[in-house]
Design a protein around this motif. Structure first.
Motif, PDB file in Angstrom:
ATOM      1  N   SER A  50     -47.715 -36.357 -91.621  1.00  0.00           N
ATOM      2  CA  SER A  50     -48.640 -36.714 -93.031  1.00  0.00           C
ATOM      3  C   SER A  50     -49.507 -37.220 -94.081  1.00  0.00           C
ATOM      4  O   SER A  50     -50.446 -36.868 -93.575  1.00  0.00           O
ATOM      5  CB  SER A  50     -48.138 -38.430 -92.991  1.00  0.00           C
ATOM      6  OG  SER A  50     -48.599 -39.294 -92.475  1.00  0.00           O
ATOM      7  N   SER A  52     -51.696 -39.452 -94.944  1.00  0.00           N
ATOM      8  CA  SER A  52     -52.309 -40.945 -94.282  1.00  0.00           C
ATOM      9  C   SER A  52     -52.495 -40.424 -92.993  1.00  0.00           C
ATOM     10  O   SER A  52     -54.206 -40.270 -92.321  1.00  0.00           O
ATOM     11  CB  SER A  52     -51.207 -41.694 -94.437  1.00  0.00           C
ATOM     12  OG  SER A  52     -50.116 -42.016 -93.384  1.00  0.00           O
ATOM     13  N   ARG A  53     -51.889 -39.635 -91.757  1.00  0.00           N
ATOM     14  CA  ARG A  53     -52.041 -38.847 -91.017  1.00  0.00           C
ATOM     15  C   ARG A  53     -53.471 -37.914 -90.582  1.00  0.00           C
ATOM     16  O   ARG A  53     -53.931 -37.962 -90.128  1.00  0.00           O
ATOM     17  CB  ARG A  53     -51.098 -38.504 -89.661  1.00  0.00           C
ATOM     18  CG  ARG A  53     -51.534 -37.729 -88.615  1.00  0.00           C
ATOM     19  CD  ARG A  53     -50.532 -37.735 -87.671  1.00  0.00           C
ATOM     20  NE  ARG A  53     -50.146 -37.207 -86.596  1.00  0.00           N
ATOM     21  CZ  ARG A  53     -51.050 -37.569 -85.620  1.00  0.00           C
ATOM     22  NH1 ARG A  53     -51.553 -39.188 -85.571  1.00  0.00           N
ATOM     23  NH2 ARG A  53     -51.674 -37.024 -84.523  1.00  0.00           N
ATOM     24  N   LYS A  55     -55.216 -37.302 -92.960  1.00  0.00           N
ATOM     25  CA  LYS A  55     -56.712 -38.167 -93.506  1.00  0.00           C
ATOM     26  C   LYS A  55     -57.690 -38.567 -92.161  1.00  0.00           C
ATOM     27  O   LYS A  55     -58.432 -38.521 -92.193  1.00  0.00           O
ATOM     28  CB  LYS A  55     -56.623 -39.367 -94.547  1.00  0.00           C
ATOM     29  CG  LYS A  55     -57.380 -39.110 -95.269  1.00  0.00           C
ATOM     30  CD  LYS A  55     -57.176 -40.567 -96.709  1.00  0.00           C
ATOM     31  CE  LYS A  55     -58.093 -40.328 -97.813  1.00  0.00           C
ATOM     32  NZ  LYS A  55     -58.251 -42.423 -98.905  1.00  0.00           N
ATOM     33  N   ALA A 195     -56.832 -33.764 -98.142  1.00  0.00           N
ATOM     34  CA  ALA A 195     -56.707 -35.156 -96.706  1.00  0.00           C
ATOM     35  C   ALA A 195     -57.594 -35.049 -95.910  1.00  0.00           C
ATOM     36  O   ALA A 195     -58.042 -35.859 -96.019  1.00  0.00           O
ATOM     37  CB  ALA A 195     -54.988 -35.322 -96.214  1.00  0.00           C
TER      38      ALA A 195
END
Length: 321
Positions: A50, A52-53, A55, A195
């Motif tokens: 994902s 966020s992961r 990032k 990210a």
């Protein structure tokens, strides 16, 4: 001691650069750091993860390569300073961090190519130092690109590493180089790195902030020693135009150089077939630049470089007293 280290490192690199024979044998600190960054990018930046992961993994990667680089440099410095002539040995290592000679050579190569081989030669030479679409550049745009590269890279390739070297020693200089290398490799707003490279790009903006301001003022001061240049116009351009640059830092050196020399730099440019709209630095200055203008910019940068070396030398002397 650290400002003396920065002074000696700049002086050594100014005189001898980073020898080709040494690069062929052992590479360069940037290539070593780059190999680690590339490895972490390959292993930790998974497209299946994902946003966020990815990032979060980018933050972890930054912690690893920055921390490892700074720690190794700091330990090496501590050990070397115990030896006779230890400061000079550390300065030889520190001389690999700023890039005075190579920057000058690459920018001057654009002027030489324009004078010798015309627009095609200029396009080929400038494509080695900027990422713009070279086939869309006329002579003036080639010159502007070369001068902008000189201004920006003077800040993050010379002033910034030597400033962090002076403030925090070899660990500071090497740590800065790790951050800056990461920004150039993964700090792009591309699908793969938006990210994962976010943390590196933001930290690079932060650590370059003091150097970009110092570079702007060095260019303004250097204008006092260049015939036809105007330190007053350089100052006006900085406070009028720098904040409009797409980068929070590049606007300072570019605006200072543009205003001091009466040029209009930056403005719209094409990357990967896409036109990027941007304001000019040095609004109202000349846009129809020629190879001789690259040489004027190089003269300003050489004087600014001498001022930088003198500044660190003076700081080292004051602290020693």
């Amino acid at each position: 001691m650290f400002f003396a280290l920065a002074f000696l490192s700049l002086l050594i690199e100014r005189l001898v650069g980073y020898p080709d024979w040494l690069f062929k044998r052992i590479g360069h600190p940037v290539t070593w750091i780059g190999s680690l960054i590339a490895l972490l990018d390959k292993k930790w930046n998974r497209e299946s993860d994902s946003f966020s992961r990815r990032k979060m993994m980018g933050v972890a990667a930054l912690t690893v390569f920055f921390g490892l680089t700074a720690l190794m440099a700091g330990l090496l410095q501590t050990w070397l300073l115990l030896l006779p002539l230890g400061l000079l040995i550390v300065a030889l290592l520190g001389a690999s961090l700023p890039a005075q000679k190579s920057l000058e050579q690459h920018v001057e190569a654009v002027a030489i190519a324009l004078e010798r081989d015309g627009i095609e030669g200029g396009r080929k030479a400038v494509s080695m130092i900027v990422g713009r679409d070279p086939e869309r550049l006329d002579e003036a745009a080639v010159c502007r690109a070369a001068i902008e590269s000189l201004a920006e890279n003077f800040s993050d390739g010379i002033v910034a590493p030597s400033l962090w070297l002076g403030l925090l020693g070899l660990a500071g200089g090497a740590g800065y180089k790790a951050i800056n290398t990461a920004d150039s490799m993964i700090g792009h707003r591309s699908p793969r790195h938006e990210a994962f490279g976010w943390a590196s790009a933001r930290l690079d903006d932060l650590v370059n902030l003091p150097a970009s301001r110092l570079t702007g003022f060095l260019f303004i001061l250097a204008a006092c020693f260049v015939k036809g240049a105007s330190p007053r116009n350089g100052m006006r351009a900085v406070f009028r135009d720098a904040r409009h640059h797409r980068s929070p830092n590049a606007g300072w050196p570019e605006a200072a150089m543009a205003g001091a020399l009466g040029f209009a730099l930056a403005g719209p440019r094409s990357y990967g077939g896409q036109m990027i709209e941007a304001r000019f630095m040095g609004e109202g200055g000349r846009r129809d630049l020629i190879a001789a203008d690259i040489r004027r910019a190089l003269k300003l940068a050489r004087i600014a470089d001498a001022l930088l070396i003198g500044l660190f030398g003076a700081l080292a002397l004051v602290i020693a007293l």
